[in-house]
Design a protein around this motif. Structure first.
Motif, PDB file in Angstrom:
ATOM      1  N   LEU A  34       0.825  -1.204   0.000  1.00 54.68           N
ATOM      2  CA  LEU A  34       0.000   0.000   0.000  1.00 54.68           C
ATOM      3  C   LEU A  34       0.859   1.254   0.000  1.00 54.68           C
ATOM      4  O   LEU A  34       0.584   2.223  -0.719  1.00 54.68           O
ATOM      5  CB  LEU A  34      -0.918   0.010   1.229  1.00 54.68           C
ATOM      6  CG  LEU A  34      -2.111  -0.944   1.205  1.00 54.68           C
ATOM      7  CD1 LEU A  34      -2.730  -1.052   2.594  1.00 54.68           C
ATOM      8  CD2 LEU A  34      -3.148  -0.480   0.197  1.00 54.68           C
ATOM      9  N   THR A  35       1.917   1.246   0.789  1.00 55.27           N
ATOM     10  CA  THR A  35       2.811   2.406   0.861  1.00 55.27           C
ATOM     11  C   THR A  35       3.504   2.639  -0.471  1.00 55.27           C
ATOM     12  O   THR A  35       3.604   3.774  -0.951  1.00 55.27           O
ATOM     13  CB  THR A  35       3.847   2.207   1.978  1.00 55.27           C
ATOM     14  OG1 THR A  35       3.160   2.004   3.229  1.00 55.27           O
ATOM     15  CG2 THR A  35       4.760   3.416   2.103  1.00 55.27           C
ATOM     16  N   MET A  36       3.970   1.568  -1.095  1.00 54.54           N
ATOM     17  CA  MET A  36       4.618   1.690  -2.406  1.00 54.54           C
ATOM     18  C   MET A  36       3.634   2.202  -3.448  1.00 54.54           C
ATOM     19  O   MET A  36       3.962   3.082  -4.251  1.00 54.54           O
ATOM     20  CB  MET A  36       5.185   0.322  -2.830  1.00 54.54           C
ATOM     21  CG  MET A  36       6.336  -0.177  -1.969  1.00 54.54           C
ATOM     22  SD  MET A  36       6.758  -1.919  -2.302  1.00 54.54           S
ATOM     23  CE  MET A  36       7.224  -1.852  -4.024  1.00 54.54           C
ATOM     24  N   PHE A  37       2.418   1.667  -3.442  1.00 54.78           N
ATOM     25  CA  PHE A  37       1.417   2.054  -4.428  1.00 54.78           C
ATOM     26  C   PHE A  37       1.041   3.524  -4.271  1.00 54.78           C
ATOM     27  O   PHE A  37       0.900   4.258  -5.252  1.00 54.78           O
ATOM     28  CB  PHE A  37       0.172   1.174  -4.277  1.00 54.78           C
ATOM     29  CG  PHE A  37      -0.806   1.310  -5.406  1.00 54.78           C
ATOM     30  CD1 PHE A  37      -0.716   0.499  -6.530  1.00 54.78           C
ATOM     31  CD2 PHE A  37      -1.804   2.268  -5.375  1.00 54.78           C
ATOM     32  CE1 PHE A  37      -1.611   0.637  -7.582  1.00 54.78           C
ATOM     33  CE2 PHE A  37      -2.710   2.414  -6.419  1.00 54.78           C
ATOM     34  CZ  PHE A  37      -2.602   1.597  -7.530  1.00 54.78           C
ATOM     35  N   ALA A  38       0.878   3.979  -3.028  1.00 51.80           N
ATOM     36  CA  ALA A  38       0.420   5.351  -2.776  1.00 51.80           C
ATOM     37  C   ALA A  38       1.489   6.390  -3.053  1.00 51.80           C
ATOM     38  O   ALA A  38       1.182   7.533  -3.406  1.00 51.80           O
ATOM     39  CB  ALA A  38      -0.052   5.484  -1.335  1.00 51.80           C
ATOM     40  N   THR A  39       2.755   6.007  -2.908  1.00 54.68           N
ATOM     41  CA  THR A  39       3.835   7.000  -3.006  1.00 54.68           C
ATOM     42  C   THR A  39       4.736   6.815  -4.224  1.00 54.68           C
ATOM     43  O   THR A  39       5.441   7.751  -4.614  1.00 54.68           O
ATOM     44  CB  THR A  39       4.720   6.936  -1.756  1.00 54.68           C
ATOM     45  OG1 THR A  39       5.380   5.650  -1.698  1.00 54.68           O
ATOM     46  CG2 THR A  39       3.896   7.149  -0.492  1.00 54.68           C
ATOM     47  N   GLY A  40       4.728   5.607  -4.792  1.00 55.39           N
ATOM     48  CA  GLY A  40       5.642   5.339  -5.900  1.00 55.39           C
ATOM     49  C   GLY A  40       7.055   5.033  -5.446  1.00 55.39           C
ATOM     50  O   GLY A  40       7.966   4.916  -6.279  1.00 55.39           O
ATOM     51  N   CYS A  41       7.262   4.883  -4.136  1.00 55.39           N
ATOM     52  CA  CYS A  41       8.604   4.599  -3.631  1.00 55.39           C
ATOM     53  C   CYS A  41       8.956   3.129  -3.837  1.00 55.39           C
ATOM     54  O   CYS A  41       8.096   2.312  -4.175  1.00 55.39           O
ATOM     55  CB  CYS A  41       8.702   4.965  -2.145  1.00 55.39           C
ATOM     56  SG  CYS A  41       7.875   3.793  -1.038  1.00 55.39           S
ATOM     57  N   ASP A  42      10.225   2.785  -3.629  1.00 55.42           N
ATOM     58  CA  ASP A  42      10.623   1.389  -3.763  1.00 55.42           C
ATOM     59  C   ASP A  42      10.385   0.650  -2.445  1.00 55.42           C
ATOM     60  O   ASP A  42      10.044   1.245  -1.416  1.00 55.42           O
ATOM     61  CB  ASP A  42      12.082   1.266  -4.210  1.00 55.42           C
ATOM     62  CG  ASP A  42      13.071   1.902  -3.236  1.00 55.42           C
ATOM     63  OD1 ASP A  42      12.734   2.048  -2.042  1.00 55.42           O
ATOM     64  OD2 ASP A  42      14.179   2.250  -3.670  1.00 55.42           O
ATOM     65  N   GLU A  43      10.563  -0.648  -2.489  1.00 56.60           N
ATOM     66  CA  GLU A  43      10.263  -1.470  -1.317  1.00 56.60           C
ATOM     67  C   GLU A  43      11.151  -1.136  -0.126  1.00 56.60           C
ATOM     68  O   GLU A  43      10.701  -1.125   1.023  1.00 56.60           O
ATOM     69  CB  GLU A  43      10.397  -2.954  -1.674  1.00 56.60           C
ATOM     70  CG  GLU A  43      10.001  -3.887  -0.537  1.00 56.60           C
ATOM     71  CD  GLU A  43       9.879  -5.337  -0.979  1.00 56.60           C
ATOM     72  OE1 GLU A  43      10.010  -6.223  -0.110  1.00 56.60           O
ATOM     73  OE2 GLU A  43       9.641  -5.579  -2.178  1.00 56.60           O
ATOM     74  N   ALA A  44      12.415  -0.840  -0.394  1.00 52.26           N
ATOM     75  CA  ALA A  44      13.342  -0.542   0.698  1.00 52.26           C
ATOM     76  C   ALA A  44      12.893   0.701   1.471  1.00 52.26           C
ATOM     77  O   ALA A  44      12.898   0.709   2.708  1.00 52.26           O
ATOM     78  CB  ALA A  44      14.753  -0.345   0.147  1.00 52.26           C
ATOM     79  N   MET A  45      12.510   1.745   0.733  1.00 55.04           N
ATOM     80  CA  MET A  45      12.061   2.967   1.414  1.00 55.04           C
ATOM     81  C   MET A  45      10.762   2.719   2.175  1.00 55.04           C
ATOM     82  O   MET A  45      10.580   3.209   3.294  1.00 55.04           O
ATOM     83  CB  MET A  45      11.865   4.103   0.419  1.00 55.04           C
ATOM     84  CG  MET A  45      11.321   5.382   1.054  1.00 55.04           C
ATOM     85  SD  MET A  45      11.221   6.783  -0.086  1.00 55.04           S
ATOM     86  CE  MET A  45      12.964   7.259  -0.139  1.00 55.04           C
ATOM     87  N   ALA A  46       9.853   1.957   1.566  1.00 56.69           N
ATOM     88  CA  ALA A  46       8.588   1.662   2.240  1.00 56.69           C
ATOM     89  C   ALA A  46       8.841   0.924   3.553  1.00 56.69           C
ATOM     90  O   ALA A  46       8.295   1.301   4.601  1.00 56.69           O
ATOM     91  CB  ALA A  46       7.691   0.830   1.337  1.00 56.69           C
TER      92      ALA A  46
END
Length: 296
Positions: free
Chosen positions: A238-250
């Motif tokens: 959900l965090t990756m989808f909402a922000t476009g960040c990569d898995e490590a940052m999420a």
């Protein structure tokens, strides 16, 4: 008064003779009546959400009351709010005729005790902010009617849901929702389309309420409570989808805020610390969208 849910259907009179494939098709097709019934009741369901929202925002509880299938559906709806929306358990209470035992085993005669329904509700120390959802396919279950009377006496908002027109529960509640599903394919078996209609109604009511309480961002379940490995994975996705960040940052951001998706989204999109994101959410009624858009 003859209850439509109890009158044998004129269709499928030789149901017991159907081959398996035809039997399954008939049972499935009959469920479409449930969807149609709920769709017709949409204005009343929307009104229930509108009337419930200010009370819930003021600290009220969702209290479900029912017997048999209807009662179990109410319990289910309340229980699922915690993992889905992090709704406090103590603010979603299910009262089932016959008590906890009746969740798994039928308790004969429990639904016929109006006084017990009233007593069980009063034991919760009902407040004016509370919202009481009363469920009965017949619309005349004594246990539920007893609770309805006690709820009205306390000034709580009462919402009656029944599958028969002009039912006491819908007529006497503050808001009545009639789901006219008609005859059951197996006469009187309201665990079928009457139950389906109640489940759809409860899903729609409680989900709409949670959306308006800012527990959803876009259409993302951002207040999910990660109580198991599957849900932890969901918070990352959900965090990756909402922000476009990569898995490590999420993962890194979520680990700093006890896997609270809302905080992680605001922190990442605003390029701020977790503490700053939490402060923004607090200042904006826990609304992710407003927290992101808030000017410095």
């Amino acid at each position: 008064m003859k209850l439509q849910t109890e009158i044998p259907s004129t269709q499928h009179r030789e149901l017991d003779l159907y081959p398996t494939e035809q039997l399954i098709d008939a049972l499935i097709d009959d469920q479409f009546d449930a969807v149609r019934a709920v769709r017709l009741a949409s204005p009343q369901i929307a009104n229930a959400v509108t009337q419930a929202l200010p009370r819930i925002r003021d600290g009220g509880r969702l209290i479900y009351v029912g017997a048999g299938t209807s009662g179990r559906l109410g319990v289910l709806d309340g229980v699922e709010l915690t993992p889905t929306f992090s709704w406090p358990n103590e603010r979603a209470i299910g009262l089932l005729a016959g008590g906890h035992t009746a969740m798994f085993t039928a308790v004969e005669g429990a639904e016929d005790d109006a006084q017990q329904g009233a007593d069980d509700l009063r034991a919760l120390n009902i407040q004016i902010q509370d919202v009481i959802i009363l469920l009965a396919a017949s619309g005349a279950t004594p246990y539920v009617l007893g609770a309805l009377q006690a709820g009205r006496e306390a000034g709580a908002l009462t919402i009656g849901i029944a599958n028969n027109a002009d039912a006491p529960i819908t007529l006497e509640a503050d808001i009545g929702i009639t789901l006219e599903t008609g005859n059951e394919i197996i006469s009187g078996s309201t665990r079928l389309k009457a139950g389906t209609a109640q489940k759809i109604t409860l899903n729609s009511f409680s989900s709409a309420l949670m959306v308006q309480l800012h527990k959803v961002y876009g259409n993302l379940m951002v207040d999910v409570k990660p109580t198991n490995a599957k849900l932890v994975r969901r918070t990352i996705n959900l965090t990756m989808f909402a922000t476009g960040c990569d898995e490590a940052m999420a993962k890194d951001t979520l680990s700093q805020c006890q896997y609270h998706v809302k905080t992680a989204i605001v922190a990442i999109l605003n390029q701020s610390s977790v503490l700053a994101a939490q402060a923004r959410l607090l200042a904006n009624d826990d609304d992710v969208r407003r927290a992101i858009q808030q000017k410095e």
